[in-house]
Design an enzyme around this catalytic site. Structure first.
Site, PDB file in Angstrom:
ATOM      1  N   LYS A 192      69.969  67.352  18.525  1.00  0.00           N
ATOM      2  CA  LYS A 192      70.360  66.761  17.243  1.00  0.00           C
ATOM      3  C   LYS A 192      70.083  65.261  17.278  1.00  0.00           C
ATOM      4  CE  LYS A 192      74.094  64.856  14.764  1.00  0.00           C
ATOM      5  NZ  LYS A 192      73.111  64.109  14.046  1.00  0.00           N
ATOM      6  N   GLY A 245      75.461  57.240  22.294  1.00  0.00           N
ATOM      7  CA  GLY A 245      75.958  56.742  21.015  1.00  0.00           C
ATOM      8  C   GLY A 245      77.167  55.868  21.248  1.00  0.00           C
ATOM      9  N   SER A 246      78.000  55.780  20.233  1.00  0.00           N
ATOM     10  CA  SER A 246      79.153  54.881  20.324  1.00  0.00           C
ATOM     11  C   SER A 246      80.217  55.439  21.265  1.00  0.00           C
ATOM     12  CB  SER A 246      79.745  54.685  18.931  1.00  0.00           C
ATOM     13  OG  SER A 246      80.134  55.931  18.412  1.00  0.00           O
ATOM     14  N   GLY A 250      81.588  59.336  21.605  1.00  0.00           N
ATOM     15  CA  GLY A 250      81.518  59.967  22.935  1.00  0.00           C
ATOM     16  C   GLY A 250      82.897  60.415  23.390  1.00  0.00           C
ATOM     17  N   GLU A 266      76.374  58.215  27.424  1.00  0.00           N
ATOM     18  CA  GLU A 266      75.900  56.830  27.526  1.00  0.00           C
ATOM     19  C   GLU A 266      76.335  56.118  26.259  1.00  0.00           C
ATOM     20  OE1 GLU A 266      75.138  55.617  30.172  1.00  0.00           O
ATOM     21  OE2 GLU A 266      74.782  57.454  31.295  1.00  0.00           O
ATOM     22  N   CYS A 300      71.680  48.953  23.241  1.00  0.00           N
ATOM     23  CA  CYS A 300      72.971  49.158  23.930  1.00  0.00           C
ATOM     24  C   CYS A 300      73.125  48.175  25.077  1.00  0.00           C
ATOM     25  CB  CYS A 300      73.079  50.580  24.431  1.00  0.00           C
ATOM     26  SG  CYS A 300      71.692  51.054  25.465  1.00  0.00           S
ATOM     27  N   GLU A 400      81.994  45.457  20.538  1.00  0.00           N
ATOM     28  CA  GLU A 400      80.543  45.609  20.411  1.00  0.00           C
ATOM     29  C   GLU A 400      80.150  45.378  18.946  1.00  0.00           C
ATOM     30  OE1 GLU A 400      78.694  49.562  20.568  1.00  0.00           O
ATOM     31  OE2 GLU A 400      77.224  48.726  21.960  1.00  0.00           O
TER      32      GLU A 400
END
Ligand code: NAP
Length: 499
Positions: A192, A245-246, A250, A266, A300, A400
């Site tokens: 996805k 992703g964020s 996650g 990650e 990232c 972030e």
């Protein structure tokens, strides 16, 4: 073809102009969603342009993708390793042959400069080739024992169906470094991509299918995470989830799965660059700009905090601001631009919100404006912002931002810099600029970060070296990339064989 299968790349008439419709790729077939609904993939440099229209898939579509992968597993697991490697190599050929087209599409769907997009296509092909070779060297071990008639050894076998869920900022290289090790080790995949950059992921799936993947081994599905996320992360069929992703998303996925599901997450970062008073300041400025502002700060591993020693703060800041002010901002399709648009409207809102917070908390030295004018009005453009007088407790030092925003924090010593650099929930990448070999050595030991860079940008990592974060930047289980990327996708059996 079933009722909802369709020829891929159907041209349809879209309200916003002529845009191509892209199907899911399930069980080797282009398939339309049962919902009959599509969503638009827009160009962040010109949001009047629809780059493609993708399936707004339903839970039932997602279950079909998982089922196709489950059905294909036993046969793919038994397919010889050299045949699996051939598929990866042919897919790499396919990507390389279409590098210009795919790079252009990547730039149009998420905004990065065309040369960076092309590099990403080539690096993704390199990743496929790397795993085609490295995957063939993954072995078990043989253990000495006291029984002369017994051999004890380990076997590594694939896990089964794995889910690969990826973000928009590296829409080809992140999926490639997850999917290639999964396939070479004999797993089947549900993939996805981000809803904000699905076209490049589609091209990767297309390349692998064109490379000879049997039906159902890789299944590409688009749609909103809320709708299809549960079906593609649910135990027991999904044996592993490789997610980038964020941290929030996650953590949510991790909370929902059982201990039997292997996860590789990650996630976010708040990456520091430490500038010691002996550093080459031109190099340090270069590291800050390349590490913090390329991709409009949407990496990232991008530098977001610059911890500068007091003695060089003024000189460093002056050089940095002069260079940042001179940066050229414009569409990634135009050559000579230093910085492109933010990738989405959501990203624009987030970045402008943090800049507003930063203006209240600290001192803005330059940038931070939403750009206006004929070249900018239809894109998500923000001029790169440099804040100074930033302190540890400020929001812009802690959260972030994922945009072109640099925060300068003054430090008194190396020890002060390390304490401040480590005072964060994240630990993805960190860099130091210094000429002192002793500090170079100490930094690698002292910094709490999965990637450590010395006189290099926080961004960038090799295909053949492990990659991942510490603390809330990663699940700290299995590293991606390199040989360690293969281990995530295999489980060990210990065999005791008597004569
Ligand atoms: P995101 O919103 O977390 O989305 C990432 C992917 O996960 C998308 O495909 C998204 O689908 C999907 N998703 C979100 N919630 C999900 C759920 N509950 N179940 C299943 N899928 C779910 O992140 P993003 O905005 O795309 O990317 C930016 C973030 O990624 C930043 O935090 C950045 O630091 C991080 N990142 C980390 C690395 C790394 O290697 N550590 C690399 C690149 C980016 P939709 O698009 O449909 O919402």
């Amino acid at each position: 073809m079933t009722a909802n299968t369709a020829a891929k790349g159907v041209r349809i008439s879209a309200a916003s102009g002529d845009a191509e419709e892209f199907c899911n790729l399930i069980n080797g077939e282009p398939v339309r969603s049962a919902s009959g609904a599509l969503f638009d993939n827009q160009n962040p440099a010109d949001f009047a342009e629809t780059v493609g229209r993708f399936q707004a898939s339903t839970e039932a579509d997602a279950r079909a993708a998982v089922e196709a992968a489950a059905t294909a597993f036993e046969s793919w697991k038994k397919t010889s390793i050299s045949k699996r490697a051939e598929v990866l190599n042919r897919a790499a050929d396919h990507l390389e042959a279409r590098a210009d087209q795919i790079a252009r599409e990547m730039t149009r769907e998420m905004g990065k400069a065309l040369n960076l997009a092309r590099d990403e296509v080539m690096r993704s092909a390199q990743t496929l080739r790397f795993y085609a070779v490295e995957g063939q060297t993954l072995t078990g071990e043989v253990f000495p024992n006291d029984d002369a008639d017994m051999t004890v050894y380990t076997l590594r076998e694939p896990l089964g169906v794995v889910s690969v869920i990826t973000p928009w900022n590296f829409p080809l290289s992140i999926p490639a470094r997850k999917i290639a090790p999964a396939l070479i080790t004999g797993n089947t995949v549900v993939f996805k991509p981000s809803s904000d950059a699905p076209l490049t992921g589609y091209r990767l799936a297309e390349a692998l299918i064109a490379g000879g993947l049997p039906k159902g081994v890789l299944n590409f599905i688009t749609g909103k995470a809320g709708e299809i996320g549960p079906a593609i992360t649910e135990p027991p069929v999904i044996r592993a989830i490789s997610f980038t992703g964020s941290t929030a998303a996650g953590a949510q996925i991790c909370r929902a799965v059982e201990f039997t599901t292997r996860t590789q997450m990650e996630l976010g970062g708040k990456n520091p660059l430490i500038v010691i008073d002996d550093a080459d300041l031109d190099l340090a400025v270069d590291l800050a700009i390349k590490g913090g502002l390329s991709l409009a700060g949407q990496a990232c591993t991008g530098t977001s905090r610059i911890l500068v020693m007091r003695a060089v703060r003024a000189a460093f800041t002056e050089k940095l601001v002069a260079k940042v002010k001179a940066m050229k901002i414009g569409s990634g399709l135009e050559s000579g631009m230093d910085i492109g648009p933010l990738a989405t409207a959501k990203q624009l809102d987030t970045v402008l919100r943090y800049i507003a917070i930063g203006k209240r908390e600290a001192t803005l030295l330059c940038g931070g404006e939403r750009l206006a004018g004929p070249a900018y009005d239809r894109g998500y453009y923000v001029s790169p912002a440099v804040f100074t007088d930033v302190t540890q407790e400020m929001t812009i030092a802690r959260e972030e931002i994922f945009g072109p925003v640099l925060a300068i924090i003054e430090v008194e010593s190396y020890a002060d810099a390390i304490a401040k650099a480590n005072d964060t929930e994240y630990g993805l990448s960190a860099a130091i600029a210094t000429r002192n070999p002793r500090l170079m050595h100490a930094f690698a030991d002292d910094i709490q970060s999965g990637t450590v860079k010395i006189n290099r940008t926080t961004t960038g990592n090799l295909v053949n070296a492990p990659f991942g974060g510490l603390k809330r930047s990663s699940t700290s289980t299995f590293r991606e990339s390199g040989r360690t990327g293969l281990e995530f996708y295999t489980q060990i059996k210990t065999v005791y064989r008597g004569v």
